[in-house]
Design an enzyme around this catalytic site. Structure first.
Site, PDB file in Angstrom:
ATOM      1  N   TRP A 122     -15.284  -0.901  -2.170  1.00  0.00           N
ATOM      2  CA  TRP A 122     -15.335   0.556  -2.399  1.00  0.00           C
ATOM      3  C   TRP A 122     -16.024   0.858  -3.717  1.00  0.00           C
ATOM      4  CZ3 TRP A 122     -15.177   2.688   1.935  1.00  0.00           C
ATOM      5  CH2 TRP A 122     -14.244   2.324   2.923  1.00  0.00           C
TER       6      TRP A 122
ATOM      7  N   LYS B 109      -4.358   7.247   2.761  1.00  0.00           N
ATOM      8  CA  LYS B 109      -3.709   5.984   2.435  1.00  0.00           C
ATOM      9  C   LYS B 109      -2.238   6.206   2.083  1.00  0.00           C
ATOM     10  CE  LYS B 109      -7.716   4.278   3.059  1.00  0.00           C
ATOM     11  NZ  LYS B 109      -8.774   3.948   2.121  1.00  0.00           N
TER      12      LYS B 109
ATOM     13  N   ASP C 285     -11.151   5.994  -8.699  1.00  0.00           N
ATOM     14  CA  ASP C 285     -10.795   6.137  -7.285  1.00  0.00           C
ATOM     15  C   ASP C 285      -9.387   5.560  -7.131  1.00  0.00           C
ATOM     16  OD1 ASP C 285     -10.413   5.854  -4.559  1.00  0.00           O
ATOM     17  OD2 ASP C 285     -12.276   4.745  -4.185  1.00  0.00           O
TER      18      ASP C 285
END
Ligand SMILES: *Cc1c(COP(=O)(O)O)cnc(C)c1O
Length: 360
Positions: free
Chosen positions: A101, A195, A171
Site C-alpha cells: 500500500w 477494515k 495511512d
C-alpha cells in the site's frame, strides 16, 4: 442464522450489535418513516447523523479544533493521488515504503513530483519496520508518508518516524481506532473504513487546518480538493450517507466499551493469545519480526503450501473464514480487528492446536 468468525482483512467483521441496530432501523429510522439509505443528505435528520458521527469520532480520538474531519469516497487508494495533489507545494515528498500500500502511494505520488523512497523493508518481504529515527528527510519535502499498519504483511510502526519537522502523513486504514493516538503528531491521517470501522465506500481524512488551502496542483479536480470538502462540511456532493451512518454506530459502540484505551487493552489481549501460540507451536510460525508485530493482522505459515491450503479449507469447515494470506505472500493471515471477539481468536487457536496434532 449462523454467523462465522470472519478473519477477512477487509471488508471485515463489524460489531454484531451495530448490525442488529441497523437492521432494526432499516425500514423506519427513528420515526422518519424511511431508511437512512433513502434519506436526503440535506435533511435535518441526516445532518444530525453526520454531526453526531463527527462529534463522537472527535471525542474518541481527542481531535483538537485545528483539525478537520472529512468523510470522503474513493477508498484509501484515492488518497494516494489526493495527498500529493493537495500537499505537494514544492513537488517533493518522502515515502517510507513498508508494504504494497505504501509502495502504491509512493508510485502514485511520483506522477505529481519527486517522490523519494527514504526507507524500505522490501529486502525482507516487508516483514519488519525499518529504523526511522534518523532518515535522510529531504530539505524541501512537503511531507513524510507512512502506512502505519501494513495490512498484508502484519507489521506496525510502534514509534512514528522522526520526520525532522516535516508534516507526517499516515495511512491508518487497518489500525484506525485500534488504540489511542496523539493526532497532533500527524498533519494528515486517513483510512478506508472497511477494515476497522464500517462498510466499504467511506474514507475518513483527519487533516490539520493549515494544510487545507486553494493552492493545489494545477488541474486538480474539484472533487479531489480537501478545501472543497472541508468548506462544505463533507456535503459538497452526496456523501456515502449510509456508510457514514454505520461508522457513527461503530463510534458509539467504541464509546460504550470505554473508548480507545479500552479497545487497545482488548486488542492486546486477543493478539497475545494468537502470538503466544505461534511462538510455541511446532507447526505454525509467525512471519513478522517480533517487535514490529501488528495487533490487527497476523500472518503465519506452516512452511508447506499444501498444509497451508489444507488448513484454510478445514478452518472454513469449522466456521473460521477468510484465513488465506494475501495472494502476494501466501500462507495464512488472521485479521483480528476491533470487532473480532476474543472467543473468535480462542476458537482459531483451538483449531490450530487440533490441526497441529493431526498433521505433525
Ligand atoms: C485496504 C487498504 C488500502 C486500500 O483501500 P481501498 O479502500 O480499497 O482503496 C490502502 N491502505 C491500507 C493500509 C489498506 O489496508
Amino acid at each position: 442464522m449462523a454467523r462465522v468468525y470472519n478473519f477477512s482483512a477487509g471488508p471485515a467483521v463489524l460489531p454484531e450489535q451495530v448490525l442488529r441496530e441497523a437492521a432494526a432501523e432499516m425500514l423506519d429510522y427513528r420515526g422518519s418513516g424511511m431508511s437512512v439509505m433513502e434519506m436526503s443528505h440535506r435533511s435535518k435528520t441526516y445532518q444530525g447523523i453526520l454531526d453526531e458521527a463527527e462529534a463522537d469520532l472527535r471525542g474518541l480520538i481527542g481531535i483538537p479544533d485545528n483539525y478537520r474531519v472529512l468523510f470522503l469516497q474513493g477508498g484509501a487508494s484515492q488518497q494516494f493521488a489526493m495527498i500529493p495533489m493537495n500537499l505537494m507545494k514544492n513537488r517533493v515528498a518522502d515515502y517510507i515504503v513498508t508494504g504494497q500500500w505504501a509502495k502504491k502511494a509512493w508510485q502514485e505520488a511520483a506522477k505529481y513530483g519527486t517522490a523519494n523512497k527514504i526507507a524500505s523493508s522490501e529486502d525482507q518481504t516487508y516483514s519488519y519496520i525499518p529504523d526511522c529515527s534518523d532518515l535522510p528527510v529531504s530539505e524541501n519535502a512537503d511531507y513524510v508518508y507512512i502506512c502505519e499498519n501494513n495490512t498484508i504483511y502484519g507489521t506496525k510502526f510502534k514509534t512514528l518516524p522522526n520526520t525532522k519537522g516535516k508534516p507526517l502523513v499516515a495511512d491508518v486504514s487497518s489500525c484506525f481506532l485500534s488504540e489511542p493516538v496523539d493526532i497532533t503528531k500527524y498533519a494528515l491521517m486517513y483510512g478506508g473504513v472497511q477494515k476497522n470501522i464500517g462498510p466499504a465506500g467511506v474514507v475518513i481524512v483527519i487533516i490539520r487546518e493549515d494544510l487545507i488551502t486553494e493552492d493545489v496542483l494545477p488541474g486538480t479536480p474539484t472533487m479531489l480538493q480537501y478545501k472543497i470538502h472541508a468548506d462544505a462540511g463533507s456535503l459538497y456532493n452526496t456523501p456515502p450517507a449510509y456508510g457514514i451512518y454505520i461508522c457513527g454506530k461503530v463510534f458509539k459502540w467504541l464509546k460504550d466499551l470505554g473508548g480507545l484505551s479500552a479497545i487497545q487493552k482488548m486488542n492486546e489481549e486477543k493478539a497475545a493469545v494468537l502470538y503466544d501460540f505461534l511462538d510455541e507451536s511446532s507447526l505454525f510460525k509467525g512471519t513478522v519480526r517480533r517487535q514490529d508485530r501488528s495487533l490487527m493482522n497476523v500472518p503465519f505459515i506452516t512452511g508447506s503450501d499444501e498444509l497451508d491450503a489444507k488448513f484454510v479449507m478445514e478452518a472454513k469447515e469449522h466456521g473460521l473464514e477468510n484465513l488465506k494470506g494475501h495472494r502476494s505472500v501466501g500462507g495464512m493471515r488472521a485479521s483480528i480487528y476491533n470487532a473480532m471477539p476474543m472467543e473468535g481468536v480462542r476458537s482459531l487457536v483451538e483449531f490450530m492446536k487440533k490441526f497441529e496434532m493431526e498433521n505433525k
